[in-house]
Design a protein around this motif. Sequence first.
Motif, mmCIF file in Angstrom:
data_model
loop_
_atom_site.group_PDB
_atom_site.id
_atom_site.type_symbol
_atom_site.label_atom_id
_atom_site.label_comp_id
_atom_site.label_asym_id
_atom_site.label_seq_id
_atom_site.Cartn_x
_atom_site.Cartn_y
_atom_site.Cartn_z
ATOM 1 N N LEU A 178 5.386 39.435 34.819
ATOM 2 C CA LEU A 178 5.105 38.105 34.004
ATOM 3 C C LEU A 178 6.442 37.234 33.925
ATOM 4 O O LEU A 178 7.349 37.602 34.138
ATOM 5 N N TYR A 179 6.058 35.780 34.046
ATOM 6 C CA TYR A 179 7.229 34.858 34.192
ATOM 7 C C TYR A 179 6.924 33.745 33.149
ATOM 8 O O TYR A 179 5.818 33.316 33.056
ATOM 9 N N GLN A 180 8.251 33.493 32.571
ATOM 10 C CA GLN A 180 8.043 32.092 31.818
ATOM 11 C C GLN A 180 8.606 31.031 32.627
ATOM 12 O O GLN A 180 9.620 30.710 33.008
ATOM 13 N N PRO A 199 15.156 35.875 33.393
ATOM 14 C CA PRO A 199 14.050 35.712 32.228
ATOM 15 C C PRO A 199 14.600 35.364 30.983
ATOM 16 O O PRO A 199 15.608 35.675 30.565
ATOM 17 N N SER A 200 13.796 34.545 30.160
ATOM 18 C CA SER A 200 14.092 34.133 28.882
ATOM 19 C C SER A 200 13.832 35.351 27.866
ATOM 20 O O SER A 200 13.122 36.456 28.278
ATOM 21 N N SER A 201 14.370 35.246 26.681
ATOM 22 C CA SER A 201 14.139 36.402 25.631
ATOM 23 C C SER A 201 12.565 36.429 25.474
ATOM 24 O O SER A 201 12.352 37.529 25.178
ATOM 25 N N GLU A 223 3.586 37.815 18.987
ATOM 26 C CA GLU A 223 4.488 36.682 19.494
ATOM 27 C C GLU A 223 3.699 35.403 20.040
ATOM 28 O O GLU A 223 2.361 35.706 20.191
ATOM 29 N N SER A 224 4.332 34.302 20.110
ATOM 30 C CA SER A 224 3.486 33.133 20.637
ATOM 31 C C SER A 224 4.606 32.326 21.369
ATOM 32 O O SER A 224 5.563 32.381 21.185
ATOM 33 N N CYS A 226 10.222 35.959 27.734
ATOM 34 C CA CYS A 226 9.602 36.625 28.703
ATOM 35 C C CYS A 226 10.149 38.140 28.692
ATOM 36 O O CYS A 226 9.131 39.028 29.188
ATOM 37 N N MET A 227 11.203 38.511 28.233
ATOM 38 C CA MET A 227 11.641 40.007 28.287
ATOM 39 C C MET A 227 10.881 40.759 27.267
ATOM 40 O O MET A 227 10.596 41.798 27.445
ATOM 41 N N PHE A 228 10.667 40.124 26.142
ATOM 42 C CA PHE A 228 9.875 40.795 25.160
ATOM 43 C C PHE A 228 8.487 40.926 25.337
ATOM 44 O O PHE A 228 7.910 42.040 25.124
ATOM 45 N N LEU A 229 7.776 40.050 26.046
ATOM 46 C CA LEU A 229 6.422 40.081 26.626
ATOM 47 C C LEU A 229 6.250 41.221 27.675
ATOM 48 O O LEU A 229 5.311 41.909 27.871
ATOM 49 N N ARG A 230 7.398 41.255 28.440
ATOM 50 C CA ARG A 230 7.162 42.004 29.623
ATOM 51 C C ARG A 230 7.176 43.468 28.888
ATOM 52 O O ARG A 230 6.616 44.356 29.543
ATOM 53 N N LYS A 231 7.788 43.720 28.095
ATOM 54 C CA LYS A 231 8.103 45.065 27.480
ATOM 55 C C LYS A 231 6.740 45.493 27.182
ATOM 56 O O LYS A 231 6.254 46.653 27.175
ATOM 57 N N HIS A 232 5.870 44.563 26.335
ATOM 58 C CA HIS A 232 4.560 45.030 25.577
ATOM 59 C C HIS A 232 3.401 44.637 26.710
ATOM 60 O O HIS A 232 2.299 45.287 26.307
ATOM 61 N N ILE A 233 3.647 43.784 27.757
ATOM 62 C CA ILE A 233 2.265 43.392 28.303
ATOM 63 C C ILE A 233 2.494 44.004 29.869
ATOM 64 O O ILE A 233 1.142 44.487 30.398
ATOM 65 N N GLU A 234 3.430 44.070 30.553
ATOM 66 C CA GLU A 234 3.323 44.531 31.723
ATOM 67 C C GLU A 234 2.852 45.834 32.036
ATOM 68 O O GLU A 234 3.306 46.736 31.174
#
Length: 572
Positions: free
Chosen positions: A27-29, A71-73, A138-139, A75-83
Amino acid sequence: MNLDGLTMSVLARELNESLQSGQIQKLYQVDKHSLLFKVRSANQDVNLMITVGANPAVYICNPLQDLPKEPSSLCMFLRKHIEGSRITSVEQINGDRILCIHIDKLEMDGSITSTSIYIELMGKYSNCIFVQNDTILESIIHVSPMMNRERSVGPKIAYELPPNSNRVSLLDFSEEEISNLLKTFGSGTVINTIRSVFNGFGKALLDYVLNQSNLDGSEELTTLSDTSFQGLYKSLYNLKEKLLVAHQLLMYENTRGKKIFMPFPIEIDYTLIKTYPSISNAIEESIVATGSIHTADKELERIISNAIKKEELRHKKIKDELDDTQKMETYKLYGDLLMINGHLQVQYQTSIEVQNLLSESAETISIPLKPTLTIVENGQWYYKLYTKLKNRIISGQYQLDQSTIKLEYYRTILYSLSLATTRESLEEIRHECMDVGIIKKSKKPLSYKLGKSNYIHLEIPEGDLYIGRNNQQNEYLTHRFAKPNDLWFHTQDIQGSHLILRTNNDADDMLISQVAKYAAYFSKARHTSKVPVDYTYIKNIKKPPKSPLGFVIFNTHQTMIVEPEKPPMYEE
């Protein structure tokens, strides 16, 4: 590209077919309002783009050449939960402009965490919201109560769909049910009834239904004859059937030049302009054309452009200061004349008229004064201005020359960005910008080593042609790779690539002319005509000390005026 809810139902089905059972691997922002998901589905890599910026959209896109390195903050948060999650389905919510991607992730303890990604494509209210257990994780955009009194969006807030509970999706009902809905909830005109009962009707599809039912839409629903009413709900059902099998997007144009998009062919007074094999193709073309998504290379282009504007302002300021030095001799004359007339009393006067004794005509001159100073102090003040401007000429001209070189160099960097088609080329330009201070140096090392052979190499019958894509490659080709008897080509006073011609025999005029055309093509003057191109032997090329990359001087050369021409063996 603004799509209505009914057309988005086709997009939802298209995305579901491509993404279902796929795994989100990365995932990338891409920018402030855009996310890119790299999904592995059916042994293929699929790139899903979600953007809620100026042109909100969700679509499957081609691979991006340049992605953010850090990665932005978010992006890092979503990577933890989504990847690592698997996509179970993609659906449209209530026929509205809301898509929901359902994903499941297998946790370390063997449990499964379900997440819903709500993509709300509603103009300036668009958003992408990640929800777990009906609570927002998150959004992309946070919405406070001050921004929207009806609904807040942010972490740990219960998720609510946008307020639109009265309308339903046309795709969920049979022909008889559509008829009953119109009878039960219909009121006002035909147009108002359709829009108040069903979600997702844009003007194009509404006009299509009215055309199929031989109505203009202004009729009161309750006054329709049985035949007209039957024609209306049958047309609505017919639209539903067409949408369920639609798989492409067609662009039409009317006689006034207005364009409309339809998910299926129509037989009304419109001209078919273009057919897209999928809705994602159409959206991607629109996004690329408008430059809505600021990818890392677009961001780099913006930074370089801003650096150019900043240097242009500095250049103008230096030039304006040098223009002021034209008053230097006038200030010296004022000082001399005030000293000659030092016996006069001029305190509290704003000017004085004296005879110019230093001129043969001895004309009368009016000299502005500082009222608080004596005539001698005013003369000394003019002497100081004279000395200041005299010193400025020396330092100012040097600064102007350096600013001119710097400005030209920045413009060559911006031009080279237009030639960058690979990740390596973009990385070379980014590192060049870091070296000259345009952007801050990154502490994160590259995951690969930049090569020195990224330049363009074309084989021609008479020998070889080498073309630099950027300043670093130009520097390498001209000062390290080329041999003394190789020919060097470059457009005169126009940003462009360095071309090196290496032949087994002496190049004739026809070959030189042809290569000069190629040099004009690989320049900023590509789309113009009659481009001047300088050429000389490498042995005549010199590089001044401390000059920027790609900067050269030569003591002898020839110039040829040519028309730009693309090399037939070159593929972009």
